[in-house]
Motif scaffolding. Structure first.
Motif, PDB file in Angstrom:
ATOM      1  N   ALA A 112      -7.984 -26.038  -1.660  1.00 32.30           N
ATOM      2  CA  ALA A 112      -6.666 -25.624  -2.164  1.00 32.30           C
ATOM      3  C   ALA A 112      -6.499 -24.115  -2.049  1.00 32.30           C
ATOM      4  N   MET A 113      -7.589 -23.383  -2.340  1.00 35.42           N
ATOM      5  CA  MET A 113      -7.526 -21.922  -2.258  1.00 35.42           C
ATOM      6  C   MET A 113      -7.287 -21.454  -0.827  1.00 35.42           C
ATOM      7  N   CYS A 114      -8.034 -22.009   0.136  1.00 37.00           N
ATOM      8  CA  CYS A 114      -7.906 -21.504   1.505  1.00 37.00           C
ATOM      9  C   CYS A 114      -6.645 -22.021   2.189  1.00 37.00           C
ATOM     10  N   GLN A 115      -6.122 -23.152   1.745  1.00 37.39           N
ATOM     11  CA  GLN A 115      -4.832 -23.602   2.278  1.00 37.39           C
ATOM     12  C   GLN A 115      -3.717 -22.660   1.830  1.00 37.39           C
ATOM     13  N   ALA A 116      -3.851 -22.134   0.622  1.00 40.73           N
ATOM     14  CA  ALA A 116      -2.852 -21.192   0.113  1.00 40.73           C
ATOM     15  C   ALA A 116      -3.083 -19.779   0.640  1.00 40.73           C
ATOM     16  N   ASN A 117      -4.309 -19.524   1.158  1.00 40.38           N
ATOM     17  CA  ASN A 117      -4.654 -18.185   1.653  1.00 40.38           C
ATOM     18  C   ASN A 117      -5.342 -18.327   3.003  1.00 40.38           C
ATOM     19  N   PRO A 118      -4.573 -18.542   4.083  1.00 38.95           N
ATOM     20  CA  PRO A 118      -5.180 -18.793   5.391  1.00 38.95           C
ATOM     21  C   PRO A 118      -5.936 -17.597   5.961  1.00 38.95           C
TER      22      PRO A 118
END
Length: 764
Positions: free
Chosen positions: A553-559
């Motif tokens: 979820a974190m890396c999907q929101a922060n590519p």
């Protein structure tokens, strides 16, 4: 009807044939069943040893020859001083270390001592050497099936002393064996021999193991069960070997023992099963010497000066031109043990030096100890055997019997170092080992009545636990062998209590709890043999369960994330790999992303990073800490660093585990212990660098003890033979890759019914 009677007659004939040695006075017999597993039957211990040594030589003659060369301090002579042993030690270091032991005659003195090994132990060792030599004489070194040593000059008949040296080496595995480089390199200030770069202080998780013993209150059938899952070294000289040892009316035990030992270290008899795990006990301590003014090789105790003992150790080494030349090194010791040195905190300076004090330096009781375990009829007998011999080195014991009783203990060889002694005499440096002040005689190890050797803690002061539900150990201290009955009150040298458990320990306890309440999806609550097996191969990963979704979820929101070097990193591919991964240590397509998670966890679990949202709570130790803190900037940076590392190495972030961990080209499922994996497979090396499996799941045993006899399933992951040309080099490995098991054969009828049974008497 004819077919039915025909099968019965064939089975009866097999039973009669395999019973001949005991009934007819013939020599020992080797009965091999599927996967090359030998079942040795003999009339006495010496004959049993002959059969064991012969069978092991058939499968692993080169392994035994290599062990003998190592323990005879001849590696530099045959292979050169700069090459390495199978375990990675420098040949010259290994030779000097073992030659120091050999010329000290410590093994010969222990054999001659009034309380030395028993007659059965001596007969077993004598027979083992004889059995190996019979095979070598019959086959000839020039005709050995293994090309690794075929025709080699260094292959020779072995002696009883070679086998006793192996027993001594195993006992010292966490002591002198772990400090070889530091002992050989220890030199007074100004000497030309450099000190090793760092102290190789082995921790339990470095060699590892899991074990669970389940009692009648936690099994569907009211039986006792044991899951043994040693995580031991994979190099040839430290392989397990599977075997059954039978002397009718005296001994009947099946399981696996370390190469070169005529023993079952982990196994079962008809009424009890047991396993071992690496203990947190510090079986060796460090003594800090205060050197005498003006002398680098004398030290002061209670104001009196004592000279170190200088030992001149010479070995033969092959030179570049092929000639053989002697190499001599002066090593040093005190009555407590050898002087050791490492750069940094353990440096031999003008004021201080350090000595290794190993409680197993006088332990030649291991063979008698494991024979006594094998003869135990229940866990009460087992407890008495551990107390009587006090011969287990560096391991916990986990067992269950056919009464449905489970048992845990850390009764083994433990230095007599009480908490009071540590408080009064403990000194720096802080190296993860007990360091005692050697300038005061009052700071030496204490003593207890009832011990088999001076300087040991009494078994009455060591933790043990008997339960009707379960006990376990995954290499943390005894504290949470069963969280419902925490063990406390033992000395700190045994281990800590009230502190955070490793992710692997927490996963193991979670696996047990989920099986007991049926929440693991494996059916009705309570263990059966099949659910015990399924639990082993679930390949769960606790840190992934606690954090994969939040990281995704974190890396999907922060590519794009920033790495430690300040560079922006595109993490979209890494993010997608984790999103698609099943969160387990499986091979095949399901395992894509598993290696990325491992690399990320290695970076995110640094001591300076606050990885968890919920911190450790001593009131809830089995479930805390938990929940990866994906919002922590340090955790995000660690993920960026992991993705950057893959890109720099040119390795896809979704590389499958098949490409990372394999044996003879066969993919090996499992994952690393620090991730929180139960089925541990350790592969050292950086991303993009191929490495062999160094240690991990090796011999697996799932055993159920019923009133009608044992039911057992097993796997020897790397198979029975180190010989690459053997049909038993990878046959069990392929089973492991497919999560299949070998059905244990224990009774005469079971052995006789095996379709691949071969029977032969050992030639004289």
């Amino acid at each position: 009807m004819i077919r039915r009677w025909g099968g019965a007659l064939l089975a009866l004939a097999g039973v009669l044939a395999t019973s001949l040695p005991a009934d007819a006075g013939q020599g020992p017999v080797i009965r091999r069943t599927s996967y090359g597993i030998p079942h040795i039957k003999a009339a006495d211990y010496q004959g049993l040893g002959v059969g064991l040594g012969y069978a092991f030589a058939e499968d692993n003659a080169c392994v035994m020859a290599d062990i003998a060369v190592t323990l005879s301090a001849e590696r530099s002579r045959w292979f050169g001083p700069e090459a390495a042993t199978k375990s990675g030690e420098n040949n010259l270091v290994s030779d000097l270390y073992h030659q120091r032991i050999n010329q000290s005659q410590v093994i010969e003195r222990l054999l001659a001592a009034p309380r030395g090994p028993s007659r059965p132990a001596r007969d077993l060792v004598r027979g083992y050497a004889d059995g190996f030599n019979r095979y070598l004489a019959k086959t000839g070194a020039a005709n050995l099936p293994d090309a690794a040593c075929r025709g080699a000059q260094w292959v020779r008949p072995i002696t009883e002393i070679d086998v006793w040296r192996r027993a001594y080496q195993v006992a010292a595995f966490d002591g002198g064996e772990a400090f070889q480089d530091m002992i050989v390199s220890a030199q007074p200030p100004g000497a030309s021999v450099p000190a090793p770069a760092a102290a190789p202080l082995r921790r339990p998780e470095d060699i590892g193991s899991n074990a669970i013993a389940v009692g009648k209150a936690a099994t569907a059938g009211g039986t006792g069960m044991v899951l043994g899952n040693p995580h031991f070294l994979w190099p040839d000289d430290w392989r397990f070997y599977q075997q059954q040892m039978t002397i009718p009316g005296e001994l009947n035990v099946s399981g696996a023992g370390l190469a070169g030992l005529p023993l079952v270290n982990i196994g079962h008899n008809d009424r009890m099963a047991w396993s071992h795990t690496s203990s947190t006990v510090q079986t060796a301590t460090i003594t800090k010497l205060t050197l005498a003014p003006g002398s680098n090789t004398s030290y002061v105790v209670d104001g009196q000066m004592h000279p170190m003992v200088a030992e001149h150790v010479t070995v033969s080494a092959r030179q570049a031109d092929g000639s053989i030349a002697p190499v001599t090194r002066t090593l040093y010791r005190t009555p407590e043990g050898p002087v050791l040195e490492a750069s940094g905190p353990l440096e031999w300076s003008g004021t201080n030096a350090f000595v290794l004090h190993d409680a197993n330096a006088g332990n030649l009781r291991t063979i008698d100890q494991w024979l006594a375990i094998a003869r135990s009829r229940n866990v009460s007998d087992l407890n008495a055997a551990l107390i009587r011999h006090q011969g287990l080195p560096w391991v916990n014991t986990i067992a269950a019997d056919d009464t449905g009783t489970s048992y845990y203990s850390d009764i083994q060889v433990v230095p007599h170092v009480t908490d009071e002694l540590q408080a009064r005499c403990g000194t720096g440096p802080e190296i993860g080992r007990v360091v005692l002040d050697g300038s005061r005689s009052a700071c030496g190890w204490g003593s207890d009545p009832g011990t088999v050797a001076p300087g040991l803690l009494s078994p009455s002061k060591l933790p043990s636990l008997t339960r009707q539900d379960y006990v376990s150990n995954m290499n943390n201290s005894p504290w949470l062998a069963n969280p419902a009955a925490p063990l406390t009150g033992y000395p700190a040298i045994v281990g800590n209590a009230g502190t955070e458990r490793s992710p692997r320990t927490r996963l193991g306890l979670d696996m047990i709890a989920d099986r007991l309440d049926g929440s693991d999806g494996l059916g009705t609550p309570g263990f059966t043999l099949s659910t015990l097996q399924a639990t082993m191969f679930g390949n769960r990963n606790l840190t992934a369960e606690q954090g994969r979704q939040s990281i995704v979820a974190m890396c999907q929101a922060n590519p794009t994330l920033v790495a430690h070097d300040g560079r922006p990193v595109d993490v979209r591919a890494a993010c997608a790999a984790l999103a698609a991964w099943n969160g387990r240590g499986d091979t095949g397509e399901a395992g894509r992303g598993a290696f990325l998670w491992r690399v990320f966890m290695n970076m995110a679990r640094r001591p300076d990073i606050n990885l968890w949202k919920v911190p450790f709570d001593p009131a809830d130790p089995a479930r805390t800490p938990r929940d990866v803190n994906a919002g922590n900037p340090d955790v995000r940076q660690a993920f960026a660093d992991a993705a950057q590392l893959f890109a720099a190495a040119g390795v896809p972030v979704d590389v499958p585990l098949d490409a990372i961990q394999s044996y003879a080209g066969i993919p090996i499922h499992g994952c690393s212990g620090p991730e929180g994996c139960f089925n541990v497979i350790s592969v050292p090396g950086a991303v993009g660098r191929t490495s062999e499996i160094s240690h991990g799941t090796s011999y697996i045993m799932a055993a159920e003890l019923t009133k009608t006899g044992p039911r057992m399933r097993s796997l020897l992951v790397y198979s029975q033979s180190a010989n690459q040309a053997s049909p038993h080099h990878t046959d069990q490995t392929r089973l492991y890759a497919n999560k299949q098991w070998v059905t244990g054969l224990f009774t005469e009828q079971e052995i006789a019914r095996d379709p691949n049974l071969t029977v032969r008497i050992v030639p004289s």
